[in-house]
Scaffold this motif. Structure first.
Motif, PDB file in Angstrom:
ATOM      1  N   GLN A 436       0.421   0.314   9.434  1.00 50.91           N
ATOM      2  CA  GLN A 436       0.106   1.580   8.849  1.00 50.91           C
ATOM      3  C   GLN A 436       1.223   2.159   8.314  1.00 50.91           C
ATOM      4  O   GLN A 436       1.028   3.609   7.610  1.00 50.91           O
ATOM      5  N   ARG A 437       2.161   1.529   7.762  1.00 46.28           N
ATOM      6  CA  ARG A 437       3.263   1.973   7.053  1.00 46.28           C
ATOM      7  C   ARG A 437       3.083   1.780   5.561  1.00 46.28           C
ATOM      8  O   ARG A 437       2.202   1.015   5.091  1.00 46.28           O
ATOM      9  N   THR A 438       3.452   3.002   4.742  1.00 52.42           N
ATOM     10  CA  THR A 438       3.195   2.936   3.275  1.00 52.42           C
ATOM     11  C   THR A 438       4.571   2.772   2.332  1.00 52.42           C
ATOM     12  O   THR A 438       5.450   3.377   3.009  1.00 52.42           O
ATOM     13  N   GLU A 439       4.295   2.355   1.404  1.00 48.75           N
ATOM     14  CA  GLU A 439       5.343   2.274   0.068  1.00 48.75           C
ATOM     15  C   GLU A 439       4.872   3.087  -0.915  1.00 48.75           C
ATOM     16  O   GLU A 439       3.755   2.901  -1.566  1.00 48.75           O
ATOM     17  N   THR A 440       5.706   4.039  -1.532  1.00 48.56           N
ATOM     18  CA  THR A 440       5.366   4.872  -2.560  1.00 48.56           C
ATOM     19  C   THR A 440       5.790   4.305  -3.736  1.00 48.56           C
ATOM     20  O   THR A 440       6.716   4.339  -4.155  1.00 48.56           O
ATOM     21  N   LEU A 441       4.832   4.178  -4.848  1.00 45.03           N
ATOM     22  CA  LEU A 441       5.351   3.651  -6.136  1.00 45.03           C
ATOM     23  C   LEU A 441       5.633   4.832  -7.074  1.00 45.03           C
ATOM     24  O   LEU A 441       5.173   6.000  -6.715  1.00 45.03           O
ATOM     25  N   PRO A 442       6.162   4.767  -8.120  1.00 47.66           N
ATOM     26  CA  PRO A 442       6.765   5.697  -9.118  1.00 47.66           C
ATOM     27  C   PRO A 442       5.602   6.523  -9.553  1.00 47.66           C
ATOM     28  O   PRO A 442       5.753   7.743  -9.741  1.00 47.66           O
ATOM     29  N   ASP A 443       4.389   6.245  -9.517  1.00 49.73           N
ATOM     30  CA  ASP A 443       3.096   7.184 -10.006  1.00 49.73           C
ATOM     31  C   ASP A 443       2.721   7.591  -8.806  1.00 49.73           C
ATOM     32  O   ASP A 443       1.499   8.397  -8.974  1.00 49.73           O
ATOM     33  N   ASP A 444       3.305   7.726  -7.467  1.00 45.40           N
ATOM     34  CA  ASP A 444       2.883   8.278  -6.254  1.00 45.40           C
ATOM     35  C   ASP A 444       1.776   7.406  -5.539  1.00 45.40           C
ATOM     36  O   ASP A 444       1.023   7.931  -4.679  1.00 45.40           O
ATOM     37  N   ALA A 445       1.282   6.339  -6.205  1.00 48.69           N
ATOM     38  CA  ALA A 445       0.391   5.650  -5.673  1.00 48.69           C
ATOM     39  C   ALA A 445       0.716   5.062  -4.345  1.00 48.69           C
ATOM     40  O   ALA A 445       2.184   4.815  -4.289  1.00 48.69           O
ATOM     41  N   LEU A 446       0.147   4.598  -3.422  1.00 45.14           N
ATOM     42  CA  LEU A 446       0.510   4.280  -2.017  1.00 45.14           C
ATOM     43  C   LEU A 446      -0.002   2.803  -1.937  1.00 45.14           C
ATOM     44  O   LEU A 446      -1.016   2.605  -2.091  1.00 45.14           O
ATOM     45  N   ILE A 447       0.996   1.843  -1.449  1.00 45.07           N
ATOM     46  CA  ILE A 447       0.618   0.527  -1.148  1.00 45.07           C
ATOM     47  C   ILE A 447       1.070   0.367   0.527  1.00 45.07           C
ATOM     48  O   ILE A 447       1.875   0.936   1.008  1.00 45.07           O
ATOM     49  N   PRO A 448       0.593  -0.683   0.866  1.00 44.82           N
ATOM     50  CA  PRO A 448       0.948  -1.075   2.170  1.00 44.82           C
ATOM     51  C   PRO A 448       2.586  -1.563   2.166  1.00 44.82           C
ATOM     52  O   PRO A 448       2.567  -2.457   1.181  1.00 44.82           O
ATOM     53  N   ALA A 449       3.107  -1.213   3.213  1.00 43.36           N
ATOM     54  CA  ALA A 449       4.516  -1.791   3.112  1.00 43.36           C
ATOM     55  C   ALA A 449       4.552  -3.239   3.769  1.00 43.36           C
ATOM     56  O   ALA A 449       3.875  -3.589   4.402  1.00 43.36           O
ATOM     57  N   GLY A 450       5.616  -3.922   3.267  1.00 40.69           N
ATOM     58  CA  GLY A 450       6.075  -5.059   3.895  1.00 40.69           C
ATOM     59  C   GLY A 450       5.102  -6.319   3.308  1.00 40.69           C
ATOM     60  O   GLY A 450       5.146  -7.257   4.051  1.00 40.69           O
ATOM     61  N   LEU A 451       4.603  -6.236   2.350  1.00 35.99           N
ATOM     62  CA  LEU A 451       3.589  -7.224   1.909  1.00 35.99           C
ATOM     63  C   LEU A 451       4.506  -8.346   1.311  1.00 35.99           C
ATOM     64  O   LEU A 451       5.613  -8.169   0.699  1.00 35.99           O
ATOM     65  N   SER A 452       3.851  -9.563   1.027  1.00 33.99           N
ATOM     66  CA  SER A 452       4.582 -10.572   0.465  1.00 33.99           C
ATOM     67  C   SER A 452       4.611 -10.510  -1.208  1.00 33.99           C
ATOM     68  O   SER A 452       3.638  -9.632  -1.599  1.00 33.99           O
ATOM     69  N   PRO A 453       5.453 -10.791  -2.024  1.00 33.60           N
ATOM     70  CA  PRO A 453       5.386 -10.565  -3.281  1.00 33.60           C
ATOM     71  C   PRO A 453       4.141 -11.132  -4.260  1.00 33.60           C
ATOM     72  O   PRO A 453       3.690  -9.979  -4.885  1.00 33.60           O
ATOM     73  N   ALA A 454       3.469 -12.024  -3.631  1.00 29.40           N
ATOM     74  CA  ALA A 454       2.384 -12.330  -4.551  1.00 29.40           C
ATOM     75  C   ALA A 454       1.006 -11.445  -4.001  1.00 29.40           C
ATOM     76  O   ALA A 454       0.479 -10.836  -4.846  1.00 29.40           O
ATOM     77  N   VAL A 455       1.027 -11.089  -2.904  1.00 34.77           N
ATOM     78  CA  VAL A 455       0.066 -10.147  -2.295  1.00 34.77           C
ATOM     79  C   VAL A 455       0.434  -8.708  -2.840  1.00 34.77           C
ATOM     80  O   VAL A 455      -0.369  -7.791  -3.346  1.00 34.77           O
ATOM     81  N   ARG A 456       1.789  -8.180  -3.003  1.00 30.57           N
ATOM     82  CA  ARG A 456       2.139  -7.075  -3.325  1.00 30.57           C
ATOM     83  C   ARG A 456       1.714  -6.718  -4.882  1.00 30.57           C
ATOM     84  O   ARG A 456       1.328  -5.724  -5.185  1.00 30.57           O
ATOM     85  N   ASP A 457       1.540  -7.776  -5.515  1.00 27.53           N
ATOM     86  CA  ASP A 457       1.281  -7.489  -6.996  1.00 27.53           C
ATOM     87  C   ASP A 457      -0.141  -7.054  -7.245  1.00 27.53           C
ATOM     88  O   ASP A 457      -0.555  -6.044  -7.885  1.00 27.53           O
ATOM     89  N   HIS A 458      -0.920  -7.722  -6.295  1.00 26.42           N
ATOM     90  CA  HIS A 458      -2.484  -7.270  -6.325  1.00 26.42           C
ATOM     91  C   HIS A 458      -2.401  -5.947  -5.647  1.00 26.42           C
ATOM     92  O   HIS A 458      -3.296  -5.173  -6.001  1.00 26.42           O
TER      93      HIS A 458
END
Length: 573
Positions: A436-458
């Motif tokens: 349940q940890r999140t990472e904040t993108l520059p546009d304030d969108a939130l993605i799950p933290a700790g994803l692999s690079p390939a999955v993170r792009d999606h």
């Protein structure tokens, strides 16, 4: 010859079980009338000795359970036809009592889920009777809920052993004067043809449909996925007058308490489906949690006094002991839900029943009501996956239908059928985001933290499309020209408010703002909204590696692919 044949097949061949003696006697009279009508229609004279035969084979007893708590046994017969009581699982205790409900669930444990409706026990009893060789076929009426959620697991148990040879999935019915929609189901042995809604089909699945049979073979059915467990929950059930108006809650937030604590500990905004799909009702609720003792609750002086005067009188006479004993707490406070949401700044919700399947993020200070399904995730990626056309089609396919309005029933979203079976893209399942940890993108969108690079792009592409969709919706719902944000009250003893700002109409724009609702927006579905959803759907399709995706892809094809993925995941799990 006909007379002799009739002597063999007369009213004495009609068996029955009815708990209510008046209803049993009415059934006997109905059979006698039918017998007399049959004789007249076929040219036979009335029998005179006797005119009416005794019909003691219509027994006055419980059809499901014996007095000692054991499972009832039906008499041997060729066919059973029945219209069992329409009692939902949440109403069983109130209708039947705690003792009977618990005994019934214990007698059928392992075969009928504890959260199944009462009608399901007739389906299981009929199945067992057929498999024991004491019955050939059964035809039963049930509400449409039989096709979804925990109920459909009982029908799946039937189809694992016996074919459904005839069914009507959605028919009008009148029950206690109210118009409802029902499903009629016939199953058993010795019938080769299959008829669904009046037409010939190859086979009928457990949810009384044929659609998935064309996907991956006869009887294919979506199954629960281990990766999705313990992430979605039903909201709280209060059972009592715990609700208060926002103005009253704000007054209470300024009061001191003997324990030196703020009333913010036990006062929360309450959110239901209307608050999501319409405008906020500004309802709050007194919430003493799952374990707070009365001695602790009484230290929140004004709130405890209110609950004691309003809630206690109706709860101390409740049939359920826990409701009587802990009258200051909600009937179902949902400890698992609270535990899962406790680490989040926000979470996702959707109404159980809604014309449009929409998901919205709520602040953690808000409490979801029982008719909301809460998902314990804060990120925009998960919000986007759930808001996609893929998940909407899946939830309609495996959910239920409620009511019968001018436009037909409304889709029902449930945890077991819609969420726990949904195959999320690889690397983005609830198990992958369970931290349940999140990472904040520059546009304030939130993605799950700790994803692999390939999955993170999606995840990034989905989150950004979701953020864009949500921002556009918010601008339409609450245009700054018509509305303003008012900081919520700061509770006594606190330096900041734990609650989000309120949105209120500017003077003169009250009626205009009242029309800006999610329901109205999706009824209109303007071009910008459709385009925002198309962008999100394309990002979700890319996460599934659907290279041939276009917005014109039929729902049947989307469902076929998702069902194949569901079965693959289930096999691996």
């Amino acid at each position: 010859g006909l007379e002799r044949q009739h002597d063999v097949t007369g009213p004495h061949n009609v068996l029955g079980i009815e708990l209510n003696e008046y209803a049993a006697e009415l059934a006997r009279v109905t059979v006698w009338i039918g017998e007399l009508q049959w004789r007249v229609q076929r040219g036979y004279g009335f029998k005179l000795n006797p005119v009416l035969e005794p019909l003691d084979q219509i027994e006055g007893r419980d059809a499901l359970m014996n007095a000692d708590g054991s499972e009832a046994v039906w008499p041997k017969a060729d066919a059973v036809v029945g219209n069992p009581p329409f009692v939902g699982d949440k109403k069983m205790r109130g209708e039947l009592g705690d003792t009977y409900t618990e005994a019934l669930r214990a007698a059928y444990k392992g075969r009928v889920p504890g959260s199944a409706d009462l009608v399901c026990y007739w389906f299981e009893r009929a199945r067992a009777q057929i498999e024991a060789g004491a019955l050939q076929r059964a035809g039963l009426v049930a509400t449409q809920a039989i096709r979804s959620g925990f109920n459909v697991r009982v029908l799946k148990r039937v189809t694992n052993a016996l074919p459904i040879f005839c069914a009507w999935g959605d028919e009008p019915w009148v029950n206690d004067g109210a118009s409802v929609r029902v499903s009629l189901t016939c199953f058993g042995r010795g019938v080769n043809e299959r008829r669904l809604d009046g037409r010939d089909v190859g086979a009928i699945a457990a949810d009384l449909s044929e659609r998935q049979l064309n996907c991956l073979g006869v009887g294919t059915f979506a199954v629960e996925l281990r990766d999705n467990i313990d992430s979605a929950f039903r909201g709280v059930t209060r059972n009592g007058g715990f609700d208060v108006a926002g103005a009253q809650a704000r007054d209470w937030l300024q009061l001191p308490n003997p324990n030196g604590r703020s009333n913010a500990d036990v006062l929360r905004p309450l959110v239901n489906g209307m608050d999501l799909m319409d405008r906020s009702s500004d309802r709050w609720v007194v919430d003493f949690g799952c374990e707070m003792l009365a001695t602790e609750a009484s230290l929140y002086e004004a709130l405890y006094a209110y609950v004691e005067s309003v809630v206690r009188p109706e709860r101390v006479v409740n049939r359920r002991e826990a409701y009587r004993t802990y009258w200051w707490r909600f009937a179902e406070a949902r400890p698992a839900l609270r535990s899962s949401l406790s680490r989040l700044q926000r979470y996702l919700v959707t109404p159980m029943v809604a014309k449009h399947r929409l998901f919205v993020a709520l602040p953690s200070s808000a409490l979801p009501e029982q008719r909301l399904i809460a998902i314990a995730r804060a990120d925009d990626t998960t919000l986007g996956l759930l808001s996609s056309r893929s998940h909407a089609a899946w939830s309609v396919r495996w959910g239920g239908v409620h009511g019968d309005g001018a436009e037909g029933g409304r889709p029902v979203y449930n945890v077991a059928g819609c969420f726990e079976t949904f195959p999320f893209p690889a690397g983005l399942t609830p198990a992958d985001t369970a931290h349940q940890r999140t990472e904040t993108l520059p546009d304030d969108a939130l993605i799950p933290a700790g994803l692999s690079p390939a999955v993170r792009d999606h995840a990034v592409a989905i989150a950004r499309a979701t953020k864009r969709l949500v921002d556009l919706r918010e601008a339409w719902l609450n245009p700054p020209e018509w509305s303003e944000r008012v900081p919520e009250v700061v509770p006594l003893g606190m330096t900041t408010s734990p609650y989000p700002d309120r949105i209120v109409a500017k003077p003169g724009f009250e009626k205009d703002l009242a029309k800006r609702t999610l329901t109205n927006l999706y009824n209109q579905r303007p071009a910008w909204l459709a385009q925002a959803h198309d962008t999100l759907d394309a990002a979700v399709a890319a996460a599934y590696s659907w290279a041939d995706w276009t917005s014109a892809m039929p729902d049947d094809e989307i469902l076929r692919r998702l069902l194949a993925l569901n079965l693959e995941r289930a096999k691996l799990g």
